[in-house]
Design a protein around this motif. Structure first.
Motif, PDB file in Angstrom:
ATOM      1  N   UNK A 247       0.937  -1.129   0.004  1.00  0.00           N
ATOM      2  CA  UNK A 247       0.070   0.049   0.051  1.00  0.00           C
ATOM      3  C   UNK A 247       0.763   1.145   0.092  1.00  0.00           C
ATOM      4  N   UNK A 248       2.082   1.293   0.623  1.00  0.00           N
ATOM      5  CA  UNK A 248       3.036   2.438   0.480  1.00  0.00           C
ATOM      6  C   UNK A 248       2.626   3.079   1.949  1.00  0.00           C
ATOM      7  N   UNK A 249       1.637   2.527   2.844  1.00  0.00           N
ATOM      8  CA  UNK A 249       1.496   3.196   4.159  1.00  0.00           C
ATOM      9  C   UNK A 249       2.206   2.673   4.959  1.00  0.00           C
ATOM     10  N   UNK A 250       3.220   3.457   5.774  1.00  0.00           N
ATOM     11  CA  UNK A 250       4.128   2.859   6.487  1.00  0.00           C
ATOM     12  C   UNK A 250       3.577   2.234   7.744  1.00  0.00           C
ATOM     13  N   UNK A 251       4.497   1.071   7.736  1.00  0.00           N
ATOM     14  CA  UNK A 251       4.213   0.056   9.031  1.00  0.00           C
ATOM     15  C   UNK A 251       4.054   0.869  10.116  1.00  0.00           C
ATOM     16  N   UNK A 318      -7.390  -8.255  -0.021  1.00  0.00           N
ATOM     17  CA  UNK A 318      -7.956  -7.575   1.081  1.00  0.00           C
ATOM     18  C   UNK A 318      -7.704  -5.992   0.963  1.00  0.00           C
ATOM     19  N   UNK A 319      -6.442  -5.642   1.207  1.00  0.00           N
ATOM     20  CA  UNK A 319      -6.198  -4.232   1.295  1.00  0.00           C
ATOM     21  C   UNK A 319      -6.817  -3.487   0.227  1.00  0.00           C
ATOM     22  N   UNK A 320      -6.804  -3.691  -0.979  1.00  0.00           N
ATOM     23  CA  UNK A 320      -7.316  -3.151  -1.987  1.00  0.00           C
ATOM     24  C   UNK A 320      -8.838  -2.980  -1.889  1.00  0.00           C
ATOM     25  N   UNK A 321      -9.398  -3.979  -1.347  1.00  0.00           N
ATOM     26  CA  UNK A 321     -11.059  -3.750  -1.229  1.00  0.00           C
ATOM     27  C   UNK A 321     -11.060  -2.801   0.163  1.00  0.00           C
ATOM     28  N   UNK A 322     -10.215  -2.877   1.124  1.00  0.00           N
ATOM     29  CA  UNK A 322     -10.400  -1.936   2.311  1.00  0.00           C
ATOM     30  C   UNK A 322     -10.039  -0.732   1.998  1.00  0.00           C
ATOM     31  N   UNK A 323      -9.280  -0.617   1.055  1.00  0.00           N
ATOM     32  CA  UNK A 323      -8.738   0.911   0.800  1.00  0.00           C
ATOM     33  C   UNK A 323     -10.036   1.613   0.024  1.00  0.00           C
ATOM     34  N   UNK A 324     -10.664   0.962  -0.778  1.00  0.00           N
ATOM     35  CA  UNK A 324     -12.062   1.374  -1.478  1.00  0.00           C
ATOM     36  C   UNK A 324     -13.053   1.800  -0.495  1.00  0.00           C
ATOM     37  N   UNK A 325     -13.248   0.804   0.615  1.00  0.00           N
ATOM     38  CA  UNK A 325     -14.326   1.340   1.645  1.00  0.00           C
ATOM     39  C   UNK A 325     -13.672   2.568   2.227  1.00  0.00           C
TER      40      UNK A 325
END
Length: 342
Positions: A247-251, A318-325
């Motif tokens: 995602x590029x979002x820092x851990x 999953x994260x692609x779906x969650x980012x859309x939400x």
């Protein structure tokens, strides 16, 4: 074949329903309210009922070829405030479903337990031969242990044709809950997860693989047997680093599990006076304070043919779906680099 599914509107249950339909089966889905089942496919027969009310399920369960019992109260954090509710749904609800299955001579059932019946940090490895003591780390895990070992197992011993499956930490698209696992990932995506503990070593599984494990347990599992259907464990630090690569979002910063244990002790004292903010309850913090489920999954792999997609593939889906939400913009199309524990 026609299958009766409890917990049909939840994350795992809705994927089990979809897979059953895709393989040509008919599905009777139990829900407390039809409005909760609006996201299920039209081909599903939706019936209103409640696992805590045995007779509400009798007519719908009569004549089915199998039962998937997935319904449960699940939440780490507010467990002590919800102990009575958890007991009613997880223990007595399971008793109602399985007793009715026996009364109606349903040919086979699959009951969804959890790896949480094994106390955290108690074992060098875990397989289906271990009979664990009741965990006290969370109300959810305690009540699921009671349902597994004080309800399901004795009924199996009396001849109930039931298979028990044990998933680990399950994530995936379509999660409508606000529970601890989805909450963790959403907090991470929004930059609100300040830290993650080292040494939290448990399986993290895509819901599609766990749903497939349920169908395989029904079709190929031996009645009376228990199967750990999770994948291999991964450290939580690795999981969040993998999420960062996608995602590029820092851990979040990795810290000693003692930090979480210390916060858990503090919040335990606070909870005697006030209700803490969601996500800061001592029960949830204890879970992350170095929890370990070092599972051996060879039985399910060999007997059921279960496979699991790579963590990177599952998280990307999953994260692609969650980012859309969350209406987040991000490029998750690049290559994911293998991460190493730090």
């Amino acid at each position: 074949m026609e299958y009766f599914v409890t917990g049909s509107t939840g994350l795992i249950g809705s994927h089990v329903v979809t897979e059953l339909l895709a393989t040509g089966h008919d599905v009777v889905a139990l829900t407390r309210s039809r409005s909760n089942a609006s996201h299920l496919p039209e081909a599903v027969t939706v019936v209103e009922g409640d696992v805590t009310e045995k007779e509400s399920m009798r007519e719908a369960m009569t004549g089915v070829d199998g039962v998937f019992h997935l319904a449960a109260w699940f939440y780490l954090g507010p467990g002590p405030r919800e102990a009575e509710n958890a007991e009613r749904i997880n223990v007595e609800g399971t008793r109602n479903v399985l007793e009715l299955m026996a009364e109606l001579d349903v040919p086979k059932g699959v009951y969804t337990s959890t790896l949480g019946v094994y106390p955290l940090r108690s074992f060098a490895y875990i397989d289906e031969t271990i009979a664990p003591e009741c965990p006290e780390s969370a109300v959810y895990y305690r009540t699921k242990w009671e349902a597994h070992y004080e309800v399901a197992k004795p009924m199996i011993d009396d001849g109930l044709p039931l298979v028990i499956v044990q998933p680990g930490i399950v994530y995936g698209p379509g999660d409508k809950s606000h529970g601890s696992i989805r909450g963790l990932f959403r907090s991470y995506l929004q930059g609100e997860l300040p830290m993650i503990p080292r040494g939290h070593y448990v399986p993290w599984d895509h819901v599609g693989d766990i749903a497939d494990g349920h169908l395989r347990a029904m079709g190929q599992g031996a009645p009376g047997e228990t199967y750990i259907i999770s994948g291999a464990p991964r450290d939580a630090v690795d999981v969040l680093e993998c999420a960062e690569a996608i995602t590029g979002v820092p851990a979040p910063r990795a810290v000693s599990p003692k930090v979480f244990a210390g916060f858990a002790s503090v919040m335990g004292a606070v909870e005697r006076v006030i209700t803490p903010p969601e996500g800061f309850e001592s029960e949830g913090l204890r879970f992350f304070a170095g929890g370990r489920w070092p599972v051996d999954t060879s039985k399910a792999t060999e007997e059921l043919g279960i496979t699991h997609r790579p963590l990177e593939e599952g998280l990307r889906d999953y994260l692609e779906w969650e980012m859309k939400q969350l209406k987040m913009r991000g490029d998750t199309g690049g290559e994911v680099q293998e991460v190493t524990h730090r």
